[in-house]
Design a protein around this motif. Structure first.
Motif, mmCIF file in Angstrom:
data_model
loop_
_atom_site.group_PDB
_atom_site.id
_atom_site.type_symbol
_atom_site.label_atom_id
_atom_site.label_comp_id
_atom_site.label_asym_id
_atom_site.label_seq_id
_atom_site.Cartn_x
_atom_site.Cartn_y
_atom_site.Cartn_z
ATOM 1 N N GLU A 1 42.301 89.377 178.611
ATOM 2 C CA GLU A 1 42.489 88.100 179.310
ATOM 3 C C GLU A 1 43.931 87.938 179.771
ATOM 4 N N CYS B 1 45.997 90.346 180.490
ATOM 5 C CA CYS B 1 46.190 91.268 181.623
ATOM 6 C C CYS B 1 45.662 90.645 182.917
ATOM 7 N N TYR B 2 44.511 89.985 182.841
ATOM 8 C CA TYR B 2 43.956 89.310 184.014
ATOM 9 C C TYR B 2 44.887 88.205 184.504
ATOM 10 N N GLY C 1 46.479 88.192 188.004
ATOM 11 C CA GLY C 1 46.197 87.050 188.876
ATOM 12 C C GLY C 1 47.456 86.498 189.535
ATOM 13 N N ILE D 1 41.574 85.994 189.780
ATOM 14 C CA ILE D 1 40.794 86.940 188.996
ATOM 15 C C ILE D 1 40.472 86.271 187.666
ATOM 16 N N PRO E 1 38.223 86.807 184.223
ATOM 17 C CA PRO E 1 37.342 87.700 183.472
ATOM 18 C C PRO E 1 36.134 86.939 182.918
#
Length: 199
Positions: free
Chosen positions: A64, A66-67, A71, A79, A81
């Motif tokens: 999460e 990383c997203y 983003g 983005i 998840p």
């Protein structure tokens, strides 16, 4: 003499989620050849599943994050998840681990009835596995579970796979000695167990 293998959580933490590595596979084969059963106290199963769930939840948090970072770098849309809820993780971990244990012919053993007074007396007197700071409750339950199971099933030699030093304490040896004719061999790893059988 009848022998069996019992796992503690401390050794299981080093085993992959799918129970598939060279040392674990060797243990299964050696036990099969020697006619030894492999057991897991239900307290150990609960601790192990809890550890696996926490590891997966931690991995999901990392994904999460990383997203979120990604983003911020992507200007087109956002983005997001797919969120996996805690209950789904819990069910998936339980189902997967129980299936793998069954496939590996590892039996989960129930916790016996244990006198609260017995536990309380040992805790107050710091009789190992109870330690300072009120540690040792689960270790004591695990120890009593495997001893009672071995007694009920006429098992003479218990190979207890644990790297928790508290099980090597003289108080533990004294408790084991109250179970007549029973011997416990404490081994700190899968490798140590396998080596002891191959020698």
């Amino acid at each position: 003499m009848k022998s069996s293998v019992y796992f503690d959580t401390s050794v299981l933490y080093g085993v992959p989620f799918d129970l598939n590595n060279a040392q674990f596979n060797l243990l299964k084969e050696l036990c099969k050849i020697l006619g030894m059963n492999v057991y897991l106290p239900e307290v150990v199963l609960s601790e192990w599943m809890d550890g696996k769930k926490k590891a997966i939840e931690n991995d999901i948090r990392k994904i999460e994050n990383c997203y979120k970072v990604l983003g911020k770098k992507v200007t087109v849309g956002s983005i997001v998840p797919e969120v996996i809820d805690e209950k789904t993780i819990q069910n998936q971990v339980e189902t997967t681990l129980k299936k793998r244990l069954e496939e590996c012919n590892i039996k989960v053993i129930k916790t016996p009835s244990i006198s609260f007074k017995f536990l309380l007396d040992r805790a107050l007197q710091k009789i190992r596995p109870f330690e300072d700071d009120d540690k040792g409750f689960r270790d004591t339950v695990i120890l009593l579970t495997l001893l009672e199971h071995a007694k009920e099933n006429s098992i003479d030699v218990l190979y207890f796979l644990t790297n928790d030093a508290v099980f090597g304490h003289k108080h533990v040896e004294e408790l084991v000695s109250t179970y007549k004719g029973m011997k416990i061999k404490i081994l700190a790893s899968l490798e140590e167990f396998n080596k002891s059988l191959l020698e």
